[in-house]
Design an enzyme around this catalytic site. Structure first.
Site, PDB file in Angstrom:
ATOM      1  N   CYS A  39     -82.743  66.281 -46.806  1.00 45.61           N
ATOM      2  CA  CYS A  39     -81.674  66.889 -47.594  1.00 45.61           C
ATOM      3  C   CYS A  39     -81.280  68.219 -46.966  1.00 45.61           C
ATOM      4  O   CYS A  39     -81.966  68.761 -46.112  1.00 45.61           O
ATOM      5  CB  CYS A  39     -82.136  67.099 -49.027  1.00 45.61           C
ATOM      6  SG  CYS A  39     -82.713  65.591 -49.846  1.00 45.61           S
ATOM      7  N   ARG A  57     -77.341  65.956 -42.993  1.00 41.24           N
ATOM      8  CA  ARG A  57     -78.733  65.816 -43.393  1.00 41.24           C
ATOM      9  C   ARG A  57     -78.903  64.870 -44.589  1.00 41.24           C
ATOM     10  O   ARG A  57     -80.030  64.538 -44.964  1.00 41.24           O
ATOM     11  CB  ARG A  57     -79.327  67.183 -43.747  1.00 41.24           C
ATOM     12  CG  ARG A  57     -79.341  68.161 -42.595  1.00 41.24           C
ATOM     13  CD  ARG A  57     -79.891  69.501 -43.042  1.00 41.24           C
ATOM     14  NE  ARG A  57     -81.301  69.403 -43.409  1.00 41.24           N
ATOM     15  CZ  ARG A  57     -82.307  69.609 -42.575  1.00 41.24           C
ATOM     16  NH1 ARG A  57     -82.060  69.915 -41.314  1.00 41.24           N
ATOM     17  NH2 ARG A  57     -83.550  69.522 -42.984  1.00 41.24           N
ATOM     18  N   TRP A  62     -80.244  63.262 -49.496  1.00 45.79           N
ATOM     19  CA  TRP A  62     -80.582  61.949 -48.982  1.00 45.79           C
ATOM     20  C   TRP A  62     -81.660  61.398 -49.900  1.00 45.79           C
ATOM     21  O   TRP A  62     -82.753  61.965 -49.993  1.00 45.79           O
ATOM     22  CB  TRP A  62     -81.082  62.038 -47.541  1.00 45.79           C
ATOM     23  CG  TRP A  62     -81.284  60.703 -46.889  1.00 45.79           C
ATOM     24  CD1 TRP A  62     -80.345  59.946 -46.261  1.00 45.79           C
ATOM     25  CD2 TRP A  62     -82.517  59.971 -46.789  1.00 45.79           C
ATOM     26  NE1 TRP A  62     -80.907  58.787 -45.785  1.00 45.79           N
ATOM     27  CE2 TRP A  62     -82.243  58.776 -46.094  1.00 45.79           C
ATOM     28  CE3 TRP A  62     -83.825  60.201 -47.228  1.00 45.79           C
ATOM     29  CZ2 TRP A  62     -83.219  57.825 -45.821  1.00 45.79           C
ATOM     30  CZ3 TRP A  62     -84.796  59.251 -46.966  1.00 45.79           C
ATOM     31  CH2 TRP A  62     -84.490  58.079 -46.270  1.00 45.79           C
ATOM     32  N   ASN A  93     -85.966  70.201 -50.682  1.00 46.97           N
ATOM     33  CA  ASN A  93     -85.985  69.212 -49.615  1.00 46.97           C
ATOM     34  C   ASN A  93     -87.441  68.887 -49.319  1.00 46.97           C
ATOM     35  O   ASN A  93     -88.248  69.783 -49.081  1.00 46.97           O
ATOM     36  CB  ASN A  93     -85.309  69.754 -48.354  1.00 46.97           C
ATOM     37  CG  ASN A  93     -85.440  68.812 -47.179  1.00 46.97           C
ATOM     38  OD1 ASN A  93     -85.433  67.591 -47.345  1.00 46.97           O
ATOM     39  ND2 ASN A  93     -85.566  69.363 -45.988  1.00 46.97           N
ATOM     40  N   GLY A  94     -87.783  67.610 -49.329  1.00 45.72           N
ATOM     41  CA  GLY A  94     -89.153  67.188 -49.077  1.00 45.72           C
ATOM     42  C   GLY A  94     -89.565  66.123 -50.081  1.00 45.72           C
ATOM     43  O   GLY A  94     -88.729  65.534 -50.763  1.00 45.72           O
ATOM     44  N   GLU A  98     -81.600  51.790 -26.507  1.00 50.21           N
ATOM     45  CA  GLU A  98     -80.794  52.842 -27.110  1.00 50.21           C
ATOM     46  C   GLU A  98     -79.405  52.321 -27.486  1.00 50.21           C
ATOM     47  O   GLU A  98     -78.860  52.680 -28.538  1.00 50.21           O
ATOM     48  CB  GLU A  98     -80.672  54.029 -26.144  1.00 50.21           C
ATOM     49  CG  GLU A  98     -79.824  55.190 -26.640  1.00 50.21           C
ATOM     50  CD  GLU A  98     -80.340  55.845 -27.909  1.00 50.21           C
ATOM     51  OE1 GLU A  98     -79.591  56.649 -28.493  1.00 50.21           O
ATOM     52  OE2 GLU A  98     -81.486  55.550 -28.338  1.00 50.21           O
ATOM     53  N   LYS A 154     -77.900  52.391 -31.306  1.00 50.37           N
ATOM     54  CA  LYS A 154     -76.625  53.017 -31.641  1.00 50.37           C
ATOM     55  C   LYS A 154     -75.713  52.039 -32.376  1.00 50.37           C
ATOM     56  O   LYS A 154     -75.050  52.394 -33.348  1.00 50.37           O
ATOM     57  CB  LYS A 154     -75.923  53.522 -30.373  1.00 50.37           C
ATOM     58  CG  LYS A 154     -76.498  54.772 -29.798  1.00 50.37           C
ATOM     59  CD  LYS A 154     -76.217  55.959 -30.697  1.00 50.37           C
ATOM     60  CE  LYS A 154     -77.332  56.970 -30.731  1.00 50.37           C
ATOM     61  NZ  LYS A 154     -78.654  56.587 -31.091  1.00 50.37           N
ATOM     62  N   GLU A 214     -76.953  51.548 -35.961  1.00 53.15           N
ATOM     63  CA  GLU A 214     -76.732  52.741 -36.783  1.00 53.15           C
ATOM     64  C   GLU A 214     -75.288  52.867 -37.238  1.00 53.15           C
ATOM     65  O   GLU A 214     -75.013  53.240 -38.389  1.00 53.15           O
ATOM     66  CB  GLU A 214     -77.101  53.993 -35.979  1.00 53.15           C
ATOM     67  CG  GLU A 214     -78.577  54.195 -35.742  1.00 53.15           C
ATOM     68  CD  GLU A 214     -78.841  55.405 -34.861  1.00 53.15           C
ATOM     69  OE1 GLU A 214     -79.771  56.153 -35.170  1.00 53.15           O
ATOM     70  OE2 GLU A 214     -78.115  55.593 -33.855  1.00 53.15           O
ATOM     71  N   HIS A 244     -88.315  33.057 -23.938  1.00 60.25           N
ATOM     72  CA  HIS A 244     -89.509  32.995 -24.775  1.00 60.25           C
ATOM     73  C   HIS A 244     -89.172  33.147 -26.262  1.00 60.25           C
ATOM     74  O   HIS A 244     -90.049  33.457 -27.060  1.00 60.25           O
ATOM     75  CB  HIS A 244     -90.512  34.061 -24.344  1.00 60.25           C
ATOM     76  CG  HIS A 244     -91.002  33.890 -22.947  1.00 60.25           C
ATOM     77  ND1 HIS A 244     -91.799  32.838 -22.558  1.00 60.25           N
ATOM     78  CD2 HIS A 244     -90.769  34.620 -21.820  1.00 60.25           C
ATOM     79  CE1 HIS A 244     -92.062  32.930 -21.276  1.00 60.25           C
ATOM     80  NE2 HIS A 244     -91.436  33.996 -20.795  1.00 60.25           N
ATOM     81  N   LYS A 259     -79.645  63.076 -40.351  1.00 60.00           N
ATOM     82  CA  LYS A 259     -79.901  63.574 -39.003  1.00 60.00           C
ATOM     83  C   LYS A 259     -81.347  64.006 -38.812  1.00 60.00           C
ATOM     84  O   LYS A 259     -81.969  63.674 -37.821  1.00 60.00           O
ATOM     85  CB  LYS A 259     -78.968  64.761 -38.736  1.00 60.00           C
ATOM     86  CG  LYS A 259     -79.066  65.324 -37.329  1.00 60.00           C
ATOM     87  CD  LYS A 259     -78.422  64.391 -36.343  1.00 60.00           C
ATOM     88  CE  LYS A 259     -78.393  64.960 -34.949  1.00 60.00           C
ATOM     89  NZ  LYS A 259     -77.895  63.977 -33.973  1.00 60.00           N
TER      90      LYS A 259
END
Length: 604
Positions: free
Chosen positions: A2, A27, A77, A103-104, A478, A482, A485, A501, A599
């Site tokens: 947050c 955030r 968040w 936040n936490g 990567e 991306k 996301e 396989h 983020k």
């Protein structure tokens, strides 16, 4: 995850709170809210389960008692409790006198809540954070000192927190932190609090980061307590960047801006480190012991960057490496002589910090971070600054590139300093690094011309495969990350040789398969296997590829004996980033704020 903002200013606090929340929205953006002390000693609280822009509309439409210059704000968040207005911050005590933002995660919130409810406290939300307001309320009933009340309250908490507590009765404001980032700052405009300095950089040139166990009261003079003991206020640190670095300028979104900045970022890094990497002084300056093995500890994009760094170290110096997914670190067994390289863009990634807890200082730790004032930087034995500048888009772009370049340069420096490679070879390798800005710029220009049309051909696909071999594999990973996301399409990365396989069963007519083709000869057979099943192949490689982003390199260079650098085709990540962004835009997604993500991942 947050974002927290607070202000003590002489005029109305709400413009500062709203501007700060907009800068912190990366955030978390499930909800947002502010609480501002009124002229009559009450609190005006406004909350929205939409974005900060909607909250700004609510603030503009309010009427009633005049607002003062003391207030707090939060963008959430969600971790505990569904997204609804009652669960949005700020939260209040039973009387409405105390407001808090947090936040936490409060790990013992259920037990505390049950006790408080038995004592008559009434809760209005489902979230863990609300217990803090009631604990402060209970402490104030015994002693009217707000700072003491916050110290008593936080002593009962288990977990992580960055907290701002506002007392509407007298306008006092107290902040506290434990395993969650928080900075305080003073300028001519007043006092400010934020989850990171970027939110308040426009108004403050210096800041002080709270350490674990700090409790601070803001006012005419700050009162600073560390682990329950009053201490002098720490000396402030200059802000690492100007507020203008956060502006979009002429770019349509932050991700586009940050992709475009990569050649400049890499050039700036190499100006700082190239000479010291080649002669070994970069490594010597870190003051770390020699190592016989390297362990990368990271998550997400940072983990992919770590894979590239480890690949380069193995290829250049033959040093064994371990890759540790930070959230699974309890499974890791690290041998003697291991150097831990912990990578986190924010330096606040909870999984990385907890992984270091599990290693119990048995191994030296080198932090690779974009925030040298972070919790990770303070925990490490030495720190490498990524020098990427502020990155606002939730999906990492330039910080990946910066992590790779700084990390590889450090490994070259370590190898030459330890005598594993000679000065001629290190100079040739660093010379290859110095070509990267031009190669990245070339890749971006080529991709910009090719990607929109290619994406329109695969826009309706439900999923994607990304393939690579050897040094190209971390870049495929990567690219897949991306795309997941940003576009909310499934995407999986595999070593190309693993297709037969199992993953080849996913390929049917039109399945998009993105291949990072850096010239590994066996890739052509794998591409043929995909095309034989009707897959729609998109190659990112050299001349003749669908996206010919990889510039020519003479084969057989004595520095590494092959046409591909030991760190692989770094410039390939740029078209992969652009591919994911373009697909997301064509699907109508928010590329700067993808759903369910934030983020800075400050919870486990």
């Amino acid at each position: 995850m947050c974002g927290i903002i607070a202000a003590r200013v002489s005029d109305d606090a709400t413009p500062y709170l709203l501007d700060g929340l907009e800068r912190l929205e990366y955030r978390g953006y499930d909800s947002a809210g502010v609480a501002v002390r009124t002229a009559s000693g009450g609190t005006e609280t406004l909350r929205s389960v939409s974005r900060v822009g909607d909250l700004r509309t609510l603030v503009a439409a309010r009427s009633g008692d005049a607002l003062t210059g003391v207030g707090i704000g939060h963008t959430r968040w969600a971790t505990h409790g569904v997204v609804r207005e009652a669960n949005a911050h700020p939260h209040a005590d039973c009387t409405g006198r105390i407001s808090i933002v947090h936040n936490g995660i409060i790990e013992n919130a259920d037990r505390l809540r049950a006790t408080l409810e038995r004592q008559g406290h009434v809760f209005s939300s489902d979230v863990d954070s609300e217990v803090i307001a009631h604990l402060v309320e209970r402490a104030l009933a015994v002693d009217p000192d707000l700072m003491l009340a916050v110290q008593i309250a936080t002593a009962q908490l288990e977990g992580s927190w960055a907290i701002v507590v506002l007392d509407a009765r007298d306008g006092r404001m107290v902040v506290a932190a434990e395993r969650s980032p928080l900075v305080v700052a003073r300028s001519a405009r007043g006092d400010f609090v934020a989850s990171d300095i970027g939110a308040i950089a426009e108004w403050c040139e210096t800041f002080v980061a709270l350490r674990d166990g700090d409790v601070v009261e803001l006012g005419e003079a700050w009162t600073w307590s560390s682990a329950g003991v009053t201490v002098p206020v720490p000396f402030p640190t200059p802000s690492p960047f100007a507020a203008t670095a956060l502006d979009l300028g002429d770019h349509p979104d932050h991700m586009a801006k940050e992709i475009e900045e990569q050649p400049e970022v890499v050039a700036s890094i190499l100006d700082r480190v190239a000479r010291r990497a080649a002669d070994g002084s970069m490594w010597v300056g870190l003051g770390l012991p020699g190592f016989h093995r390297l362990a990368i500890v990271a998550c997400g994009t940072s983990l992919n960057a770590g894979q590239v760094i480890a690949t380069a170290l193995r290829g250049i110096g033959g040093v064994p490496t371990d890759i540790v997914v930070a959230s699974e670190a309890e499974q890791a067994v690290l041998g003697p002589g291991t150097l831990v390289v912990a990578i986190s863009q924010s330096g606040e990634t909870a999984d990385v910090l907890r992984a270091l807890d599990r290693f119990e200082d048995r191994h030296p730790v080198l932090a690779l971070t974009n925030n040298v004032h972070s919790s990770l930087a303070r925990r490490a034995d030495a720190v490498l600054d990524c020098h990427a500048g502020p990155e606002i888009g939730v999906a990492a772009t330039k910080t990946f590139t910066a992590q790779v370049v700084v990390g590889v340069a450090a490994m070259i420096s370590a190898l030459v300093a330890s005598g594993r490679i000679d000065a001629a070879r290190s100079t040739a390798l660093v010379g290859e690094l110095t070509d990267l800005p031009a190669r990245i710029a070339h890749a971006a220009a080529v991709a910009a011309a090719r990607i929109p049309l290619l994406v329109s051909s695969v826009q309706d696909a439900s999923g994607f495969l990304f393939l690579g071999r050897g040094a190209g594999l971390p870049y495929a990973a990567e690219g897949a990350l991306k795309l997941k996301e940003l576009s909310y399409r499934w995407a999986e990365a595999y070593p190309a040789g693993e297709l037969k396989h199992g993953p080849l069963a996913l390929v049917d007519e039109g399945t998009p398969v993105v291949v990072v083709d850096h010239g590994e000869p066996r890739l052509q057979a794998n591409i043929a296997e995909v095309r034989a099943r009707g897959g729609f192949v998109i190659t990112i490689g050299g001349e003749g590829s669908d996206i010919p982003a990889l510039g020519r390199r003479a084969a057989g260079d004595l520095a590494w004996g092959r046409a591909t650098a030991p760190w692989g085709p770094l410039e390939a990540v740029v078209p992969l980033q652009m591919l994911a962004r373009e697909l997301a835009l064509q699907l109508g997604c928010d590329v700067d704020k993808p759903r369910n993500l934030a983020k800075s991942v400050t919870v486990e």
